[in-house]
Design a protein around this motif. Sequence first.
Motif, PDB file in Angstrom:
ATOM      1  N   VAL A  64       0.831  -1.206   0.000  1.00 38.44           N
ATOM      2  CA  VAL A  64       0.000   0.000   0.000  1.00 38.44           C
ATOM      3  C   VAL A  64       0.866   1.257   0.000  1.00 38.44           C
ATOM      4  CG1 VAL A  64      -1.669   1.312   1.365  1.00 38.44           C
ATOM      5  CG2 VAL A  64      -2.006  -1.121   1.007  1.00 38.44           C
ATOM      6  N   GLU A  65       1.963   1.224   0.736  1.00 42.34           N
ATOM      7  CA  GLU A  65       2.863   2.384   0.745  1.00 42.34           C
ATOM      8  C   GLU A  65       3.506   2.607  -0.624  1.00 42.34           C
ATOM      9  OE1 GLU A  65       3.347   4.764   2.993  1.00 42.34           O
ATOM     10  OE2 GLU A  65       1.724   3.793   4.076  1.00 42.34           O
ATOM     11  N   ILE A  66       3.844   1.536  -1.321  1.00 43.03           N
ATOM     12  CA  ILE A  66       4.383   1.671  -2.678  1.00 43.03           C
ATOM     13  C   ILE A  66       3.309   2.245  -3.604  1.00 43.03           C
ATOM     14  CG2 ILE A  66       5.258   0.418  -4.685  1.00 43.03           C
ATOM     15  CD1 ILE A  66       6.533  -1.560  -2.665  1.00 43.03           C
ATOM     16  N   ALA A  67       2.074   1.761  -3.455  1.00 47.50           N
ATOM     17  CA  ALA A  67       0.980   2.283  -4.281  1.00 47.50           C
ATOM     18  C   ALA A  67       0.723   3.751  -3.973  1.00 47.50           C
ATOM     19  CB  ALA A  67      -0.283   1.462  -4.042  1.00 47.50           C
ATOM     20  N   ARG A  68       0.904   4.150  -2.743  1.00 49.34           N
ATOM     21  CA  ARG A  68       0.651   5.533  -2.333  1.00 49.34           C
ATOM     22  C   ARG A  68       1.767   6.477  -2.775  1.00 49.34           C
ATOM     23  NH1 ARG A  68      -0.268   5.129   3.110  1.00 49.34           N
ATOM     24  NH2 ARG A  68      -2.492   5.051   2.714  1.00 49.34           N
ATOM     25  N   GLY A  69       3.016   6.102  -2.522  1.00 48.88           N
ATOM     26  CA  GLY A  69       4.088   7.059  -2.737  1.00 48.88           C
ATOM     27  C   GLY A  69       5.295   6.553  -3.484  1.00 48.88           C
ATOM     28  N   GLY A  70       5.227   5.367  -4.020  1.00 54.30           N
ATOM     29  CA  GLY A  70       6.366   4.821  -4.750  1.00 54.30           C
ATOM     30  C   GLY A  70       7.347   4.106  -3.835  1.00 54.30           C
ATOM     31  N   TYR A  71       8.448   3.699  -4.420  1.00 54.08           N
ATOM     32  CA  TYR A  71       9.455   2.949  -3.679  1.00 54.08           C
ATOM     33  C   TYR A  71      10.312   3.884  -2.837  1.00 54.08           C
ATOM     34  CZ  TYR A  71       8.465  -1.265  -6.333  1.00 54.08           C
ATOM     35  OH  TYR A  71       7.858  -2.354  -6.865  1.00 54.08           O
ATOM     36  N   HIS A  72      10.596   3.467  -1.636  1.00 57.89           N
ATOM     37  CA  HIS A  72      11.534   4.146  -0.740  1.00 57.89           C
ATOM     38  C   HIS A  72      12.020   3.118   0.260  1.00 57.89           C
ATOM     39  CE1 HIS A  72       8.344   4.263   2.311  1.00 57.89           C
ATOM     40  NE2 HIS A  72       7.564   4.638   1.328  1.00 57.89           N
ATOM     41  N   TRP A  73      13.089   3.452   0.950  1.00 57.91           N
ATOM     42  CA  TRP A  73      13.658   2.508   1.908  1.00 57.91           C
ATOM     43  C   TRP A  73      12.641   2.185   2.966  1.00 57.91           C
ATOM     44  CZ3 TRP A  73      17.420  -0.787   2.309  1.00 57.91           C
ATOM     45  CH2 TRP A  73      17.735  -1.301   3.560  1.00 57.91           C
ATOM     46  N   PRO A  74      12.388   0.934   3.338  1.00 54.33           N
ATOM     47  CA  PRO A  74      13.024  -0.337   3.020  1.00 54.33           C
ATOM     48  C   PRO A  74      12.177  -1.232   2.128  1.00 54.33           C
ATOM     49  CG  PRO A  74      11.931  -0.570   5.103  1.00 54.33           C
ATOM     50  CD  PRO A  74      11.598   0.811   4.582  1.00 54.33           C
ATOM     51  N   ASN A  75      11.318  -0.694   1.305  1.00 55.02           N
ATOM     52  CA  ASN A  75      10.396  -1.548   0.551  1.00 55.02           C
ATOM     53  C   ASN A  75      10.816  -1.799  -0.897  1.00 55.02           C
ATOM     54  OD1 ASN A  75       9.776   0.820  -0.740  1.00 55.02           O
ATOM     55  ND2 ASN A  75       7.716   0.997   0.069  1.00 55.02           N
TER      56      ASN A  75
END
Length: 157
Positions: A64-75
């Motif tokens: 869900v965090e990737i869907a919300r804001g894109g890739y960032h550490w640690p995902n």
Amino acid sequence: MLRLVVMFKRILVAFIIWKVVLLYFALLAKEWLPLREIALAENFSIGLPYLHWVWGNFDGVNYVEIARGGYHWPNFAFFPLFPFLISLGKKLFWLHLLHSGVLIANGALLLSLVFLYKIARLDFKEKIADRSIILLLVFPTAFFYNAVYADSLYLLL
């Protein structure tokens, strides 16, 4: 045509029974197992009822965090198709990201069940095809197919 209706009816009945059993166990887990704050998705649990956000914990938070804001550490370890579909579902149907993820996971599972049934029917009778659907759904880790995880999408693809 009648054969297709019967097939979809069998798959849908098995799917609905599976969903009811999962709901029952989710309610039992709420009563009997203590919640550990480290595994909870804080941004879900604030505004959504328990039976909504319970399916989006652990890796579901990362999707869900990737869907919300894109890739960032640690995902960085998560493939992009599932978060893309979650984001697309949110934009097309104006859903909460968590609901979009659950909808995509369950839709992918339903399509997977249809393909599994049709593949089993190529070589076996209806009884074996029905049994293959049931065995997939009662497998001990099959509840992952209901959560905001990419497992059902992997199964479909």
